[in-house]
Design an enzyme around this catalytic site. Structure first.
Site, PDB file in Angstrom:
ATOM      1  N   ALA A  28     -14.734  -6.521  -7.133  1.00 38.22           N
ATOM      2  CA  ALA A  28     -14.169  -6.057  -5.856  1.00 38.22           C
ATOM      3  C   ALA A  28     -13.205  -4.881  -5.958  1.00 38.22           C
ATOM      4  O   ALA A  28     -13.016  -4.159  -4.986  1.00 38.22           O
ATOM      5  CB  ALA A  28     -13.476  -7.222  -5.148  1.00 38.22           C
ATOM      6  N   ALA A  29     -12.545  -4.690  -7.109  1.00 34.60           N
ATOM      7  CA  ALA A  29     -11.543  -3.614  -7.187  1.00 34.60           C
ATOM      8  C   ALA A  29     -12.224  -2.254  -7.044  1.00 34.60           C
ATOM      9  O   ALA A  29     -13.346  -2.094  -7.515  1.00 34.60           O
ATOM     10  CB  ALA A  29     -10.799  -3.697  -8.519  1.00 34.60           C
ATOM     11  N   PRO A  30     -11.575  -1.282  -6.379  1.00 38.20           N
ATOM     12  CA  PRO A  30     -10.236  -1.338  -5.791  1.00 38.20           C
ATOM     13  C   PRO A  30     -10.160  -1.904  -4.367  1.00 38.20           C
ATOM     14  O   PRO A  30      -9.112  -1.837  -3.756  1.00 38.20           O
ATOM     15  CB  PRO A  30      -9.804   0.133  -5.809  1.00 38.20           C
ATOM     16  CG  PRO A  30     -11.081   0.890  -5.636  1.00 38.20           C
ATOM     17  CD  PRO A  30     -12.148   0.077  -6.321  1.00 38.20           C
ATOM     18  N   GLY A  31     -11.245  -2.447  -3.831  1.00 39.89           N
ATOM     19  CA  GLY A  31     -11.114  -3.227  -2.607  1.00 39.89           C
ATOM     20  C   GLY A  31     -11.622  -2.596  -1.319  1.00 39.89           C
ATOM     21  O   GLY A  31     -11.500  -3.204  -0.258  1.00 39.89           O
TER      22      GLY A  31
ATOM     23  N   LYS B  41     -14.732  -2.130  -0.300  1.00 43.27           N
ATOM     24  CA  LYS B  41     -15.816  -2.940   0.266  1.00 43.27           C
ATOM     25  C   LYS B  41     -15.335  -4.344   0.639  1.00 43.27           C
ATOM     26  O   LYS B  41     -15.742  -4.894   1.666  1.00 43.27           O
ATOM     27  CB  LYS B  41     -16.984  -3.016  -0.712  1.00 43.27           C
ATOM     28  CG  LYS B  41     -17.624  -1.666  -0.992  1.00 43.27           C
ATOM     29  CD  LYS B  41     -18.772  -1.783  -1.975  1.00 43.27           C
ATOM     30  CE  LYS B  41     -19.191  -0.413  -2.487  1.00 43.27           C
ATOM     31  NZ  LYS B  41     -18.201   0.166  -3.435  1.00 43.27           N
TER      32      LYS B  41
ATOM     33  N   ASP C 174     -12.237  -9.562  -9.627  1.00 44.03           N
ATOM     34  CA  ASP C 174     -12.476  -8.491 -10.576  1.00 44.03           C
ATOM     35  C   ASP C 174     -12.022  -8.937 -11.954  1.00 44.03           C
ATOM     36  O   ASP C 174     -11.062  -9.700 -12.070  1.00 44.03           O
ATOM     37  CB  ASP C 174     -11.755  -7.195 -10.171  1.00 44.03           C
ATOM     38  CG  ASP C 174     -12.513  -5.969 -10.669  1.00 44.03           C
ATOM     39  OD1 ASP C 174     -13.359  -5.434  -9.929  1.00 44.03           O
ATOM     40  OD2 ASP C 174     -12.278  -5.574 -11.835  1.00 44.03           O
TER      41      ASP C 174
ATOM     42  N   ASP D  54     -21.361  -5.327  -6.376  1.00 42.78           N
ATOM     43  CA  ASP D  54     -21.270  -3.869  -6.473  1.00 42.78           C
ATOM     44  C   ASP D  54     -20.903  -3.615  -7.933  1.00 42.78           C
ATOM     45  O   ASP D  54     -19.735  -3.529  -8.288  1.00 42.78           O
ATOM     46  CB  ASP D  54     -20.204  -3.352  -5.502  1.00 42.78           C
ATOM     47  CG  ASP D  54     -20.122  -1.837  -5.512  1.00 42.78           C
ATOM     48  OD1 ASP D  54     -21.172  -1.195  -5.393  1.00 42.78           O
ATOM     49  OD2 ASP D  54     -18.999  -1.311  -5.657  1.00 42.78           O
TER      50      ASP D  54
ATOM     51  N   CYS E 125     -23.427   2.745  -7.911  1.00 39.85           N
ATOM     52  CA  CYS E 125     -23.304   4.160  -7.547  1.00 39.85           C
ATOM     53  C   CYS E 125     -23.948   4.991  -8.641  1.00 39.85           C
ATOM     54  O   CYS E 125     -23.381   5.958  -9.131  1.00 39.85           O
ATOM     55  CB  CYS E 125     -21.850   4.547  -7.316  1.00 39.85           C
ATOM     56  SG  CYS E 125     -20.735   4.143  -8.661  1.00 39.85           S
TER      57      CYS E 125
END
Lengths: 304, 177
Positions: A109-112, A114, A132, A179, A232
């Site tokens: 999840a970091a940096p948050g 999404k 994370d 992600d 990405c």
């Protein structure tokens, strides 16, 4: 840019792709509806004299057309009404489509950006477990979650590959977003040195981690629940190959993605390997298609 | 389990985990821990925030006197990095709400809100102290300013002796006009 040459066979209009990769990225913010309605946030932006246009696919994603100050130097940003977030990075939570009251896991999840978007899509009601494994990045996740007022969000620090739900009193999620950590080729417009140190050996090692995290996400999600996998990066080793592996290893299948952004379908063959034909349901977002960074998104449903 | 402790006398706070606040002071099992009722009453009496504002939320302590507000599900006690957001510091003489709590819930406040001009607000978000007239209670106030025709809560400041001291944490301070 040289590592990107390997994608010439799979990218239409490869020259336009290379040109887009060499351009800096437009400045984009997402309206944080936990803090303010779209009407309120855009009224404050207008009063501040910030020029913007809403993305056609998502009215909460605003492209700043004259960003002299930077997206963080505004009153809307200070008040948490907007969050600087790359346009395509706002796609996976929309594909995940979380509903108020659900239990949702953001595995990396970091940096948050999404995770807080997921909380906002749920009207900050339900449980978002933002995990994370990187302690250094957890502080930015916590900072952003608090600045944006995500009160339904819990932060955990675990290796997502063997994530335990022990800190919670439920044993499965309704939805999960992976992600995944990746080689970040698609961030070349934001980080010109993104391809420094690129190697095929690195792709193989990071792809092992990605497979482990996506497997765990499918296991931790209820029958009929949704798992979204995104990166990405362009490398099929980190995208279609990972999803193909998990389709075989776990009980899940691919769903169609409906999104009003120009994209290419996932590929089904790469360097001698072939993947499940339904990987065409995944989407590849290239920088020249919508003037964004690059992204890959696949949507899975748990069960047969 | 409502709260940690063995039932005989008051246990000590365990700093590295989250414990849900007891509903009332009578149910307190941990030395010095405040109750949910005390927290909600403080927000109501000090800032005029209606008690109903917090009906859907739970309150937790992690770290001595750091109170967190959370809308999701979790058992007590639990060991995670964060549950919702920090909202209040209680283990000192004057309780202090956090900047991010005020940004999130400050719209519900009707008292102890100091309305700043845009210029004063800019000094406040830069983290500066300033001389200001104020005829209400001293202590921690919610700083607000008008943005696009509506009052917007910005954060917390400490008002004493004619001076308003910005409590905006360093990492949240911004140079704005």
């Amino acid at each position: 840019m040289e590592p990107l040459e390997r994608y010439r066979p799979i990218i239409d209009d490869f020259e336009a792709f290379l040109e887009a990769c060499a351009r800096p990225l437009p400045s984009v913010v997402r309206v944080n509806t936990i803090a303010a309605s779209l009407e309120r946030a855009t009224a404050v932006l207008r009063e501040e004299g910030v020029e913007f246009e809403a993305a056609a696919w998502n009215p909460h994603v605003l492209r700043l057309t004259d960003d002299a100050q930077g997206p963080g130097s505004t009153w809307v940003s200070f008040c948490g009404m907007t969050h600087g977030q790359e346009e395509v990075s706002a796609v996976p939570p929309v594909v995940l489509d979380p509903q108020p009251g659900e239990r949702v896991w953001d595995a990396c999840a970091a940096p948050g950006g999404k995770a807080t978007q997921i909380a906002a899509l749920m009207d900050d009601c339900g449980t978002v477990v933002a995990n994370d494994s990187n302690l250094g990045r957890l502080s930015s996740l916590r900072f952003n979650a608090e600045r944006l007022g995500a009160s339904a969000l819990a932060v955990t620090h675990q290796d997502a590959r063997n994530f335990s739900l022990k800190p919670f009193d439920f044993d499965e999620f309704d939805r999960a977003l992976v992600d995944a950590p990746c080689s970040c080729e698609g961030t070349i417009r934001k980080n010109p040195d993104a391809l420094d140190g690129w190697s095929e050996a690195h792709l193989e090692s990071v792809s092992g981690v990605q497979k482990g995290i996506l497997r765990r996400a499918v296991q931790a999600t209820r029958e009929g629940g949704t798992v979204v996998y995104s990166t990405c990066t362009f490398a099929p080793e980190e995208n279609e190959a990972v999803v193909d592996y998990v389709l075989d290893a776990e009980d899940c299948h691919l769903r169609e993605i409906e999104i009003d952004l120009e994209h290419s379908p996932g590929i089904t063959a790469w360097e001698g390997e072939t993947y499940d034909e339904r990987l065409e349901r995944a989407i590849r977002l290239y920088p020249h298609q919508n003037d964004t960074g690059g992204f890959f998104v696949a949507k899975l449903e748990v069960g047969s | 389990m409502g709260e940690n402790g063995d039932g005989d006398g008051l246990a000590e706070n365990v700093g590295q985990r989250f414990d849900r606040l007891p509903a009332t002071a009578d149910e307190r099992r941990v030395e010095g821990r405040v109750s949910r009722e005390e927290v909600c009453t403080y927000f109501e009496e000090r800032f005029g925030m209606p008690l109903e504002t917090f009906e859907e939320y739970t309150f937790w302590e992690k770290g001595s006197g750091r109170i967190w507000i959370y809308a999701g599900e979790a058992p007590t006690p639990t060991s995670v990095e964060a549950l919702g957001m920090t909202c209040l510091r209680t283990r000192q003489e004057h309780w202090k709400p956090t900047t991010d709590f005020v940004a999130r819930f400050g719209h519900h406040a009707t008292r102890c809100v100091i309305d700043l001009t845009r210029e004063q607000a800019a000094r406040f978000v830069r983290g500066e102290d300033q001389e200001l007239p104020w005829d209400g209670d001293w202590g921690y106030l919610i700083a607000a300013c008008e943005l696009a025709g509506e009052r917007e809560p910005l954060g917390v400041g400490l008002y004493v002796h004619g001076e308003f001291r910005s409590m905006v944490p360093k990492g949240r301070q911004r140079a704005l006009e």
